[in-house]
Design a protein around this motif. Structure first.
Motif, PDB file in Angstrom:
ATOM      1  N   GLU A  74     -36.748   0.928 -42.830  1.00 54.08           N
ATOM      2  CA  GLU A  74     -35.557   0.099 -43.034  1.00 54.08           C
ATOM      3  C   GLU A  74     -34.462   0.304 -42.009  1.00 54.08           C
ATOM      4  OE1 GLU A  74     -33.645  -0.771 -46.639  1.00 54.08           O
ATOM      5  OE2 GLU A  74     -35.536  -1.238 -47.626  1.00 54.08           O
ATOM      6  N   PRO A  75     -34.020   1.531 -41.764  1.00 58.43           N
ATOM      7  CA  PRO A  75     -32.933   1.666 -40.777  1.00 58.43           C
ATOM      8  C   PRO A  75     -33.357   1.259 -39.367  1.00 58.43           C
ATOM      9  CG  PRO A  75     -33.550   3.822 -41.667  1.00 58.43           C
ATOM     10  CD  PRO A  75     -34.352   2.792 -42.385  1.00 58.43           C
ATOM     11  N   LEU A  76     -34.604   1.504 -39.024  1.00 67.35           N
ATOM     12  CA  LEU A  76     -35.073   1.111 -37.694  1.00 67.35           C
ATOM     13  C   LEU A  76     -35.085  -0.409 -37.556  1.00 67.35           C
ATOM     14  CD1 LEU A  76     -38.012   3.648 -37.284  1.00 67.35           C
ATOM     15  CD2 LEU A  76     -35.696   3.814 -36.348  1.00 67.35           C
ATOM     16  N   ILE A  77     -35.548  -1.091 -38.591  1.00 67.23           N
ATOM     17  CA  ILE A  77     -35.557  -2.558 -38.583  1.00 67.23           C
ATOM     18  C   ILE A  77     -34.129  -3.088 -38.531  1.00 67.23           C
ATOM     19  CG2 ILE A  77     -36.074  -4.623 -39.950  1.00 67.23           C
ATOM     20  CD1 ILE A  77     -38.579  -3.098 -40.980  1.00 67.23           C
ATOM     21  N   GLN A  78     -33.275  -2.554 -39.398  1.00 67.40           N
ATOM     22  CA  GLN A  78     -31.904  -3.047 -39.466  1.00 67.40           C
ATOM     23  C   GLN A  78     -31.160  -2.866 -38.144  1.00 67.40           C
ATOM     24  OE1 GLN A  78     -30.774  -0.711 -42.987  1.00 67.40           O
ATOM     25  NE2 GLN A  78     -30.120  -2.657 -43.882  1.00 67.40           N
ATOM     26  N   HIS A  79     -31.255  -1.695 -37.562  1.00 69.62           N
ATOM     27  CA  HIS A  79     -30.530  -1.446 -36.321  1.00 69.62           C
ATOM     28  C   HIS A  79     -31.133  -2.216 -35.149  1.00 69.62           C
ATOM     29  CE1 HIS A  79     -27.681   1.411 -37.938  1.00 69.62           C
ATOM     30  NE2 HIS A  79     -28.677   1.900 -38.657  1.00 69.62           N
ATOM     31  N   SER A  80     -32.430  -2.453 -35.184  1.00 69.07           N
ATOM     32  CA  SER A  80     -33.056  -3.278 -34.149  1.00 69.07           C
ATOM     33  C   SER A  80     -32.569  -4.720 -34.261  1.00 69.07           C
ATOM     34  CB  SER A  80     -34.580  -3.229 -34.270  1.00 69.07           C
ATOM     35  OG  SER A  80     -35.068  -1.931 -34.038  1.00 69.07           O
ATOM     36  N   ILE A  81     -32.446  -5.220 -35.479  1.00 69.46           N
ATOM     37  CA  ILE A  81     -31.918  -6.574 -35.696  1.00 69.46           C
ATOM     38  C   ILE A  81     -30.472  -6.662 -35.210  1.00 69.46           C
ATOM     39  CG2 ILE A  81     -31.210  -8.239 -37.472  1.00 69.46           C
ATOM     40  CD1 ILE A  81     -33.774  -7.396 -39.020  1.00 69.46           C
ATOM     41  N   ASP A  82     -29.677  -5.644 -35.532  1.00 68.12           N
ATOM     42  CA  ASP A  82     -28.280  -5.622 -35.080  1.00 68.12           C
ATOM     43  C   ASP A  82     -28.192  -5.676 -33.564  1.00 68.12           C
ATOM     44  OD1 ASP A  82     -27.418  -5.398 -37.703  1.00 68.12           O
ATOM     45  OD2 ASP A  82     -26.986  -3.249 -37.573  1.00 68.12           O
ATOM     46  N   LEU A  83     -28.990  -4.841 -32.900  1.00 67.91           N
ATOM     47  CA  LEU A  83     -28.941  -4.788 -31.445  1.00 67.91           C
ATOM     48  C   LEU A  83     -29.448  -6.092 -30.836  1.00 67.91           C
ATOM     49  CD1 LEU A  83     -28.254  -3.210 -28.923  1.00 67.91           C
ATOM     50  CD2 LEU A  83     -30.523  -2.144 -29.040  1.00 67.91           C
ATOM     51  N   CYS A  84     -30.466  -6.679 -31.426  1.00 68.51           N
ATOM     52  CA  CYS A  84     -30.977  -7.963 -30.948  1.00 68.51           C
ATOM     53  C   CYS A  84     -29.880  -9.027 -31.035  1.00 68.51           C
ATOM     54  CB  CYS A  84     -32.198  -8.372 -31.757  1.00 68.51           C
ATOM     55  SG  CYS A  84     -32.886  -9.939 -31.213  1.00 68.51           S
ATOM     56  N   ARG A  85     -29.174  -9.038 -32.138  1.00 67.08           N
ATOM     57  CA  ARG A  85     -28.077  -9.998 -32.322  1.00 67.08           C
ATOM     58  C   ARG A  85     -27.007  -9.789 -31.246  1.00 67.08           C
ATOM     59  NH1 ARG A  85     -25.946  -8.919 -37.656  1.00 67.08           N
ATOM     60  NH2 ARG A  85     -27.805  -9.933 -38.419  1.00 67.08           N
ATOM     61  N   LEU A  86     -26.710  -8.541 -30.948  1.00 60.54           N
ATOM     62  CA  LEU A  86     -25.712  -8.241 -29.927  1.00 60.54           C
ATOM     63  C   LEU A  86     -26.203  -8.661 -28.534  1.00 60.54           C
ATOM     64  CD1 LEU A  86     -22.892  -7.003 -29.902  1.00 60.54           C
ATOM     65  CD2 LEU A  86     -23.946  -4.783 -29.472  1.00 60.54           C
ATOM     66  N   TYR A  87     -27.483  -8.442 -28.255  1.00 53.31           N
ATOM     67  CA  TYR A  87     -28.055  -8.887 -26.977  1.00 53.31           C
ATOM     68  C   TYR A  87     -27.956 -10.408 -26.848  1.00 53.31           C
ATOM     69  CZ  TYR A  87     -30.066  -4.734 -24.825  1.00 53.31           C
ATOM     70  OH  TYR A  87     -30.236  -3.540 -24.186  1.00 53.31           O
ATOM     71  N   ASN A 102     -34.656  -8.762 -23.235  1.00 52.93           N
ATOM     72  CA  ASN A 102     -34.498  -7.578 -24.074  1.00 52.93           C
ATOM     73  C   ASN A 102     -34.383  -7.957 -25.552  1.00 52.93           C
ATOM     74  OD1 ASN A 102     -34.654  -5.944 -21.838  1.00 52.93           O
ATOM     75  ND2 ASN A 102     -32.473  -5.503 -21.737  1.00 52.93           N
ATOM     76  N   ALA A 103     -33.712  -9.068 -25.832  1.00 47.55           N
ATOM     77  CA  ALA A 103     -33.623  -9.533 -27.220  1.00 47.55           C
ATOM     78  C   ALA A 103     -35.012  -9.905 -27.739  1.00 47.55           C
ATOM     79  CB  ALA A 103     -32.673 -10.730 -27.318  1.00 47.55           C
ATOM     80  N   GLN A 104     -35.815 -10.553 -26.908  1.00 43.22           N
ATOM     81  CA  GLN A 104     -37.183 -10.907 -27.320  1.00 43.22           C
ATOM     82  C   GLN A 104     -38.021  -9.652 -27.557  1.00 43.22           C
ATOM     83  OE1 GLN A 104     -38.584 -13.471 -24.213  1.00 43.22           O
ATOM     84  NE2 GLN A 104     -37.456 -15.250 -24.988  1.00 43.22           N
ATOM     85  N   THR A 105     -37.865  -8.658 -26.708  1.00 44.54           N
ATOM     86  CA  THR A 105     -38.591  -7.400 -26.888  1.00 44.54           C
ATOM     87  C   THR A 105     -38.201  -6.748 -28.205  1.00 44.54           C
ATOM     88  OG1 THR A 105     -38.745  -7.072 -24.500  1.00 44.54           O
ATOM     89  CG2 THR A 105     -39.027  -5.118 -25.890  1.00 44.54           C
ATOM     90  N   GLY A 131     -29.934  -7.225 -40.676  1.00 40.37           N
ATOM     91  CA  GLY A 131     -29.397  -6.009 -40.094  1.00 40.37           C
ATOM     92  C   GLY A 131     -28.469  -5.313 -41.076  1.00 40.37           C
ATOM     93  N   THR A 132     -27.675  -4.406 -40.553  1.00 38.23           N
ATOM     94  CA  THR A 132     -26.729  -3.673 -41.386  1.00 38.23           C
ATOM     95  C   THR A 132     -25.479  -4.508 -41.610  1.00 38.23           C
ATOM     96  OG1 THR A 132     -25.627  -2.645 -39.498  1.00 38.23           O
ATOM     97  CG2 THR A 132     -27.524  -1.471 -40.435  1.00 38.23           C
TER      98      THR A 132
END
Length: 148
Positions: free
Chosen positions: A11-24, A43-46, A69-70
């Motif tokens: 869960e935290p890995l998914i959430q923080h990855s979603i957050d970072l993708c959104r920021l990218y 990078n967002a696609q990755t 995300g969070t």
């Protein structure tokens, strides 16, 4: 064979990855340099590939996969989108912010892989590390040319 891990690993890995993708994605729309826009979109696609893989693993445990995300990431994205000085943010500002968040995510993956994950889940997480290291190298290269 399904790989089982406590929900607290995925869960935290998914959430923080979603957050970072959104920021990218937000940074890519704000970037002035077309080459930088391209790198940020890649990078967002990755990150979305990482999210999809982790979500698939979480579903194999019989639990629903995390789709959001969070709450902090959501607030950060809304705040960044609504900032009046957002237009005055330089590409270097975005690079600096993304680099900070990217390093945190990379460390979170590494800690989960080393410390808390069972061996079979650690293997799954280790498969994601090259993707994250690729993003890290992109941001490190861009950050080396950026003045903070």
């Amino acid at each position: 064979m399904a790989l089982f891990a406590p929900r607290s690993i995925y869960e935290p890995l998914i959430q923080h990855s979603i957050d970072l993708c959104r920021l990218y994605r937000r940074a890519a729309t704000a970037a002035r340099e077309p080459g930088l826009r391209s790198v940020l979109n890649e990078n967002a696609q990755t990150l979305m590939l990482v999210v999809a893989d982790l979500q698939a693993q979480q579903r194999t445990t019989g639990e629903p996969s995390r789709q959001r995300g969070t709450w902090r990431g959501t607030l950060r994205a809304q705040w960044a989108a609504g900032m009046p000085n957002n237009a005055s943010r330089t590409d270097n500002d975005w690079i600096h912010a993304l680099s900070r968040h990217e390093v945190r995510l990379l460390h979170q993956f590494e800690r989960a892989t080393i410390a808390t994950a069972p061996a079979d889940v650690a293997l799954v997480l280790r498969r994601q590390l090259p993707r994250l290291h690729g993003i890290h190298l992109d941001m490190h290269g861009l950050g080396g040319t950026a003045r903070y």
